[in-house]
Scaffold this active site. Sequence first.
Site, PDB file in Angstrom:
ATOM      1  N   GLU A 184      39.286  25.665  13.402  1.00  0.00           N
ATOM      2  CA  GLU A 184      40.274  25.967  12.368  1.00  0.00           C
ATOM      3  C   GLU A 184      41.602  25.269  12.648  1.00  0.00           C
ATOM      4  OE1 GLU A 184      41.561  27.591   8.785  1.00  0.00           O
ATOM      5  OE2 GLU A 184      39.560  27.774   9.654  1.00  0.00           O
ATOM      6  N   ASP A 192      52.331  32.000  18.838  1.00  0.00           N
ATOM      7  CA  ASP A 192      51.923  30.655  19.244  1.00  0.00           C
ATOM      8  C   ASP A 192      52.377  30.315  20.662  1.00  0.00           C
ATOM      9  OD1 ASP A 192      50.948  30.362  16.590  1.00  0.00           O
ATOM     10  OD2 ASP A 192      52.937  29.749  15.926  1.00  0.00           O
TER      11      ASP A 192
END
Length: 613
Positions: free
Chosen positions: A223, A49
């Site tokens: 998403e 991330d």
Amino acid sequence: MRTAFQLRAGHRLGRGLLLVIGLLCAVTLLPGLPARADNPIVQTIYTADPAPLVYNGRVYLYTGHDEDNSTYFTMKDWRVWSSADMVNWTDHGSPMSLSTFSWAASDAWAGQTVYRNGKFYWYVPVKDRASGQMAIGVGVSTSPTGPFTDAIGHALVRNGEIDPTVFIDDNGQAYLYWGNPNLWYVRLNTDMISYSGSPTQIPLTTSGFGTRTGNTSRPTLYEEGPWVYKRGGTYYNVFAAKCCSEFIGYSTASSPTGPWTYRGTVMPTQGASFTNHPGVIDFNGNSYFFYHNGALPGGGGYTRSVAVERFTYNSDGSIPTINMTTTGAPQVGTLNPYTRQEAETIAWESGVETEPASEGGMNVGWIENGDYIKVKGVAFGSGATSFSARVASANSGGKIELRLDGVNGSLVGTCTVNGTGGWQTWTTVSCPVSGATGTHDLYLRFTGGSGTLFNVNYWQFAGGTSSGGNLLANGDMEGGTTGWGASGGTLSSSTTTPHGGARSLSITGRTASWNGTTQDVTSKLTNGKSYTTSVWVRAQSGTPSAKATLAVTAGGTTSYIQLTPATAVTSSGWTQLSGTATVSWSGTLTGASFYVETAAGTDGFSVDDASFA
């Protein structure tokens, strides 16, 4: 502090896996050949991330941390790295974890850091202990590398959804976006820790976010993991699309709140991770796309690794298709070996780990026979004559081989490291160097007996000239006060708890915040050049916020260039101030002074190991 190898061994990626990394990069074992695999950009742990931030001439990279051998998203802390050249990344450790938020129970997942009002705000999703829902918390710090504290003592917003991203528009209005399975935003107030109005749900239309097939409950491609930014007059929303496995898609709009128009694929479904997460920045005239994959040995959907690619926008502003590579982004400039370099500044490594150092910052440890660190694009210039390193060993030590362009490349020097009596009992070793000229990849290859050999905190070459050597005389302060003065207060040389070597400088009796250690660099500056600063500071009392500044007098006017961000320092240990800034002036330069000061107050402080290059 480490007390037994058994404790250390469980802390890092298994040595078998690290051996595989070395085999995968076997091209680096051939003398004279450059290493090709610089993605993923961190190999010491699993990272995920990515959230890049450009600040003061460096890229700061904020990541999550997948625990070894995870079978779910087992994440307990966040990590920070930084680079001035996009290939050599400095490990700043973990400045924020679940324990930062007393109300958080688990799940230190994907967040983003932004700078505003002299502070850094890190927005992260965690599981709220009281409700059991995912919520967005905010960490805050005066330094890009932390430490971060809980800014508000509770969640900023909580609705069970994740993946915050923050964007500050040209008019100063800040927006927080987040969401999975939905997409939300709020308008943040200028304090960055509160918001006006209520969370607004962005309509997920097929025209705005593409069409998903085979899932009636999720009709669009969106998403999770939004990354919102502005380029020219266009707003971009780059996001993870269509689980699972995910690809990266993007939409654009003429307003930060939409309506959005789906534009296509940025990165196709690739790699060993079934998730992906985007981060996009411009730095030094180039554009970069950060993402994660499962490319390290043992990697997968729950053990991910951050990587980066350079790209160029199409002429119409659209984003081209970007593929994952092992080569990564090219280097921006070169690395100067004649200023102090942290051992944890790494382009590629095999076998080593990092940990907090008692002298401040991080050090490289868990070093065993055959391990190595690669530092890319090192500019030796006319030739180095010596090498020194700050080392510690609770065992019998070993050797540091200095090799060029491969772990079996040309040997230009060998330093012997003896036992020091402890893993954090530091000493400096030196050795002669011959044959290091021009620009090369540098390999620090570690050799010795069995078990853990030694730790390395930092290193530096001497004797040559690079494209930029340290402009500060007596930068290591080992020559006492030679070359240094005081802009107020009393300057003295001290042998009490130096950062490195035997001496540091102490400034006492300050009557103004700008009183501090100073050095004249008028004759050494080049107009329009970027300079990188590193200096270690320790408070004598209180917790002043220290910074390095350059006072430039030209054309009869004095201007002040902040060389490093103001950073809180304490009396319990040394804190590194670092930054890169462009120095320019109009008219005839008549004076330039480098000095360390505080943002406010008159607390005394100590300074050591300063470089301005």
